[in-house]
Design a protein around this motif. Structure first.
Motif, PDB file in Angstrom:
ATOM      1  N   GLU A   1      -2.742  11.658   0.731  1.00 35.72           N
ATOM      2  CA  GLU A   1      -2.441  11.757   2.162  1.00 35.72           C
ATOM      3  C   GLU A   1      -2.313  13.233   2.526  1.00 35.72           C
TER       4      GLU A   1
ATOM      5  N   GLY B   1      -5.843  10.023   5.136  1.00 36.08           N
ATOM      6  CA  GLY B   1      -5.804   9.846   3.685  1.00 36.08           C
ATOM      7  C   GLY B   1      -6.710   8.728   3.242  1.00 36.08           C
ATOM      8  N   PHE B   2      -6.600   8.401   1.967  1.00 33.26           N
ATOM      9  CA  PHE B   2      -7.399   7.299   1.404  1.00 33.26           C
ATOM     10  C   PHE B   2      -6.700   6.756   0.175  1.00 33.26           C
TER      11      PHE B   2
ATOM     12  N   THR C   1       0.531   4.318   1.901  1.00 34.54           N
ATOM     13  CA  THR C   1       0.592   5.271   3.013  1.00 34.54           C
ATOM     14  C   THR C   1       1.899   5.192   3.800  1.00 34.54           C
TER      15      THR C   1
ATOM     16  N   ALA D   1     -15.313  -3.107  -2.239  1.00 32.99           N
ATOM     17  CA  ALA D   1     -14.741  -1.848  -1.725  1.00 32.99           C
ATOM     18  C   ALA D   1     -13.873  -1.231  -2.816  1.00 32.99           C
TER      19      ALA D   1
ATOM     20  N   LEU E   1      -6.326  -8.834  -6.822  1.00 34.68           N
ATOM     21  CA  LEU E   1      -5.119  -9.214  -7.553  1.00 34.68           C
ATOM     22  C   LEU E   1      -3.924  -9.204  -6.624  1.00 34.68           C
TER      23      LEU E   1
ATOM     24  N   GLN F   1      -3.353   1.499  -7.300  1.00 35.35           N
ATOM     25  CA  GLN F   1      -4.108   2.448  -6.455  1.00 35.35           C
ATOM     26  C   GLN F   1      -3.802   3.874  -6.872  1.00 35.35           C
TER      27      GLN F   1
ATOM     28  N   TYR G   1      -2.928   1.305  11.430  1.00 37.29           N
ATOM     29  CA  TYR G   1      -2.524   2.669  11.789  1.00 37.29           C
ATOM     30  C   TYR G   1      -3.693   3.616  12.057  1.00 37.29           C
ATOM     31  N   TYR G   2      -4.915   3.169  11.831  1.00 32.09           N
ATOM     32  CA  TYR G   2      -6.020   4.123  11.908  1.00 32.09           C
ATOM     33  C   TYR G   2      -6.359   4.563  13.331  1.00 32.09           C
TER      34      TYR G   2
ATOM     35  N   GLU H   1       0.870  -1.186   0.000  1.00 32.11           N
ATOM     36  CA  GLU H   1       0.000   0.000   0.000  1.00 32.11           C
ATOM     37  C   GLU H   1       0.900   1.226   0.000  1.00 32.11           C
TER      38      GLU H   1
ATOM     39  N   ARG I   1       0.104  -7.519  -3.059  1.00 31.33           N
ATOM     40  CA  ARG I   1      -0.321  -8.290  -1.873  1.00 31.33           C
ATOM     41  C   ARG I   1      -0.529  -9.730  -2.301  1.00 31.33           C
TER      42      ARG I   1
ATOM     43  N   GLY J   1     -12.657   1.895  -2.477  1.00 30.01           N
ATOM     44  CA  GLY J   1     -11.736   2.852  -1.868  1.00 30.01           C
ATOM     45  C   GLY J   1     -11.962   2.899  -0.374  1.00 30.01           C
TER      46      GLY J   1
ATOM     47  N   GLU K   1      -2.534 -12.186  -2.074  1.00 31.71           N
ATOM     48  CA  GLU K   1      -3.874 -12.635  -1.678  1.00 31.71           C
ATOM     49  C   GLU K   1      -4.326 -13.717  -2.642  1.00 31.71           C
TER      50      GLU K   1
ATOM     51  N   ARG L   1     -11.540  -1.601   9.102  1.00 31.34           N
ATOM     52  CA  ARG L   1     -10.467  -1.545   8.098  1.00 31.34           C
ATOM     53  C   ARG L   1      -9.310  -2.478   8.463  1.00 31.34           C
TER      54      ARG L   1
HETATM   55  P1  HAM Z   1      -7.013  -0.522   1.469  1.00 35.66           P
HETATM   56  O1  HAM Z   1      -8.443  -0.494   1.881  1.00 35.66           O
HETATM   57  O2  HAM Z   1      -6.198  -1.687   1.879  1.00 35.66           O
HETATM   58  O3  HAM Z   1      -6.386   0.824   2.005  1.00 35.66           O
HETATM   59  O4  HAM Z   1      -6.916  -0.395  -0.098  1.00 35.66           O
HETATM   60  C1  HAM Z   1      -7.570   0.658  -0.776  1.00 35.66           C
HETATM   61  C2  HAM Z   1      -8.259   0.117  -2.005  1.00 35.66           C
HETATM   62  O5  HAM Z   1      -7.331  -0.619  -2.820  1.00 35.66           O
HETATM   63  C3  HAM Z   1      -9.354  -0.907  -1.700  1.00 35.66           C
HETATM   64  O6  HAM Z   1     -10.564  -0.254  -1.375  1.00 35.66           O
HETATM   65  C4  HAM Z   1      -9.446  -1.651  -3.015  1.00 35.66           C
HETATM   66  O7  HAM Z   1     -10.245  -0.902  -3.933  1.00 35.66           O
HETATM   67  C5  HAM Z   1      -8.020  -1.661  -3.503  1.00 35.66           C
HETATM   68  N1  HAM Z   1      -7.391  -2.952  -3.218  1.00 35.66           N
HETATM   69  C6  HAM Z   1      -6.878  -3.382  -2.056  1.00 35.66           C
HETATM   70  N2  HAM Z   1      -6.379  -4.631  -2.185  1.00 35.66           N
HETATM   71  C7  HAM Z   1      -6.594  -5.000  -3.464  1.00 35.66           C
HETATM   72  C8  HAM Z   1      -6.303  -6.183  -4.229  1.00 35.66           C
HETATM   73  N3  HAM Z   1      -5.665  -7.224  -3.705  1.00 35.66           N
HETATM   74  N4  HAM Z   1      -6.677  -6.211  -5.528  1.00 35.66           N
HETATM   75  C9  HAM Z   1      -7.308  -5.165  -6.096  1.00 35.66           C
HETATM   76  N5  HAM Z   1      -7.585  -4.018  -5.426  1.00 35.66           N
HETATM   77  C10 HAM Z   1      -7.246  -3.944  -4.134  1.00 35.66           C
HETATM   78  C11 HAM Z   1      -5.094   1.180   1.809  1.00 35.66           C
HETATM   79  O8  HAM Z   1      -4.343   0.651   1.023  1.00 35.66           O
HETATM   80  C12 HAM Z   1      -4.697   2.416   2.594  1.00 35.66           C
HETATM   81  N6  HAM Z   1      -3.290   2.722   2.294  1.00 35.66           N
HETATM   82  C13 HAM Z   1      -5.605   3.578   2.276  1.00 35.66           C
HETATM   83  C14 HAM Z   1      -5.243   4.799   3.042  1.00 35.66           C
HETATM   84  C15 HAM Z   1      -4.528   5.846   2.581  1.00 35.66           C
HETATM   85  N7  HAM Z   1      -5.548   5.027   4.297  1.00 35.66           N
HETATM   86  C16 HAM Z   1      -5.046   6.204   4.656  1.00 35.66           C
HETATM   87  N8  HAM Z   1      -4.417   6.701   3.617  1.00 35.66           N
END
Ligand code: HAM
Length: 442
Positions: free
Chosen positions: A144, A319-320, A96, A296, A135, A140, A277-278, A94, A126, A298, A128, A273
């Motif tokens: 932030e 952030g998001f 952040t 999801a 994937l 993404q 860190y939240y 990710e 990741r 976002g 997964e 979530r």
């Molecule tokens: P997250 O919810 O883990 O947050 O990922 C954000 C978005 O990335 C998810 O809502 C989803 O749309 C997409 N995503 C996550 N994993 C996958 C995957 N394996 N395959 C496809 N899409 C995926 C974060 O990553 C945090 N860094 C968000 C954040 C920023 N929070 C604060 N600042």
């Protein structure tokens, strides 16, 4: 044996690459209105960045990280010794943690200064189990805001996120914005203990993983996908009823700002979530079309302890991030992506071998003048050059043959009407005027 892309990865062929480009441009337009500037951090970081930032007891850190081994580290591993600390590298799962590390390293959020507002885009990794919308390498766009404690910063980020979805063509009627507060270091420890006790009490109805979570990270049990665990956890204590006065006040103020901006949201007290860190505000956007279980598109929230984790002065942040593959699936299911392939505006066709050099020179000149121009590089006959032009959706074909060369012009033919006119080979502006009258693709 034919080689294939690794499981859980996608080749971004032109249509997908163009859709991603469209989303990035939408982000660029919207985020710049809110003062965010683009940054790019490395695709891999010290493993420690993610362990410290995201949390050891999360699925992401515990099970899903791809390690990167230098040849030296690999050799050491093969010899049975551990890689040195600075050789332990991981592909970013990710954005952040890397941005927070960079903010501290470059002193971007000095106290007293305006918050650092940064956005980024790129691949995340990741390990997964792949499925639709999930994937191992995905993309993404994230944003932030580091250095702002006020609830108005939370509301601003959420509003910007929803405006981004609008700009990308996802109608708000298809989206569900969920919000919650996770409390902070004052009120969360007692809540964690309460949830731990609840899990131990309800252990018989929970999966092994959730039972284990009682000790490692009880709040993760709210995130379990098992229907029986979901049912049990629905009766667990709710953080929103346990918030300290400061967190409750912050949460109320965020909601008041969202209400005033006309943003529709649902309070979801079970939303925790997947990253550790939240603090306080968390949010997620789900979509009803095209995605099934991985709905999801976002999510994000506040992380007031993260910068200090990286050795910076305590600095609030939030952030998001959004998932581009999932947004594209949702757009496809809800009426398509508002982009079309960039068709050439003009195809230059040569009648015979002697005209090819002049056709090539004309194509080069018109491209230099800003037009999208295509021509044949396979010595095709005139007839099959016309077929190629038709397939490429070019609205005009400029034909150059012996007759045209004699008078120094090209025969410009409209593919839709068949009408022809002569245009001098050196009259670049005449070509531009004629081809630019056609309706442009996006
Ligand atoms: P997250 O919810 O883990 O947050 O990922 C954000 C978005 O990335 C998810 O809502 C989803 O749309 C997409 N995503 C996550 N994993 C996958 C995957 N394996 N395959 C496809 N899409 C995926 C974060 O990553 C945090 N860094 C968000 C954040 C920023 N929070 C604060 N600042």
């Amino acid at each position: 044996m034919q080689l294939r892309a690794p499981r859980g990865t996608n080749d971004l062929l032109p249509a997908s690459a163009q859709a991603f480009d469209f989303l990035e441009q939408a982000a660029h337009r919207v985020f710049s209105r809110y003062g965010y500037r683009l940054v790019e951090t490395p695709l891999f970081e010290s493993t420690e960045v993610f362990v410290r930032g995201i949390g050891e007891a999360t699925d992401v850190v515990g099970k899903e990280m791809f390690s990167v081994l230098s040849p030296q580290a690999l050799a050491r591993l093969c010899d049975g010794s551990a890689p040195k600390a600075d050789e332990q590298l991981t592909l970013r799962p990710e954005g952040t943690a890397g941005v927070a590390r960079a903010v501290v390293e470059h002193g971007l959020a000095a106290s007293g200064a305006a918050p650092a507002k940064l956005w980024y885009r790129g691949s995340m990794f990741r390990h997964e189990r792949p499925q639709k919308g999930r994937l191992r390498q995905f993309h993404q766009i994230g944003a932030e805001c580091i250095g702002a404690a006020s609830p108005s910063a939370d509301a601003e980020a959420i509003i910007m996120l929803m405006r981004f979805f609008e700009e990308a063509g996802l109608a708000s009627s298809l989206l569900r914005l969920l919000v919650n507060s996770m409390g902070d270091e004052n009120c969360r420890p007692a809540f964690r203990e309460e949830v731990r006790a609840f899990i131990l009490e309800a252990a018989d109805g929970l999966c092994d993983e959730c039972r284990r979570r009682a000790d490692t990270n009880p709040l993760r049990a709210f995130d379990c996908k098992s229907p029986t665990c979901k049912e049990v956890m629905a009766a667990a204590p709710r953080i929103t009823e346990r918030l300290c006065d400061e967190c409750a006040g912050h949460y109320e103020a965020v909601k008041a700002r969202l209400d005033a901006a006309g943003i529709v949201y649902e309070e979801q007290p079970l939303l925790v979530r997947g990253l550790d860190y939240y603090t306080r505000t968390v949010f997620e956007v789900q979509v009803d079309v095209g995605l099934g279980a991985q709905n999801a598109i976002g999510g994000g929230g506040r992380y007031d302890g993260l910068i200090a984790q990286f050795g910076g002065k305590p600095t609030p942040g939030l952030g998001f991030a959004v998932g581009l593959e999932r947004i594209v699936l949702a757009l496809e299911a809800s009426g398509g992506i508002p982009v079309s392939p960039l068709a050439p505006q003009l195809f230059v066709a040569a009648v015979d071998a002697d005209s090819r050099a002049a056709a090539f020179a004309l194509a080069c000149r018109l491209r230099d003048a800003g037009m999208r121009v295509e021509l044949d590089h396979q010595d095709r006959s005139l007839k099959s050059q016309f077929k190629l032009a038709d397939k490429s959706a070019a609205p005009w074909v400029a034909v150059i043959g012996p007759n045209e060369l004699t008078v120094g012009s090209a025969t410009l033919r409209s593919m839709s009407e068949g009408a022809e006119q002569q245009v001098r080979l050196d009259a670049t502006e005449d070509f531009a005027r004629i081809v630019n009258t056609m309706k442009e693709g996006l």
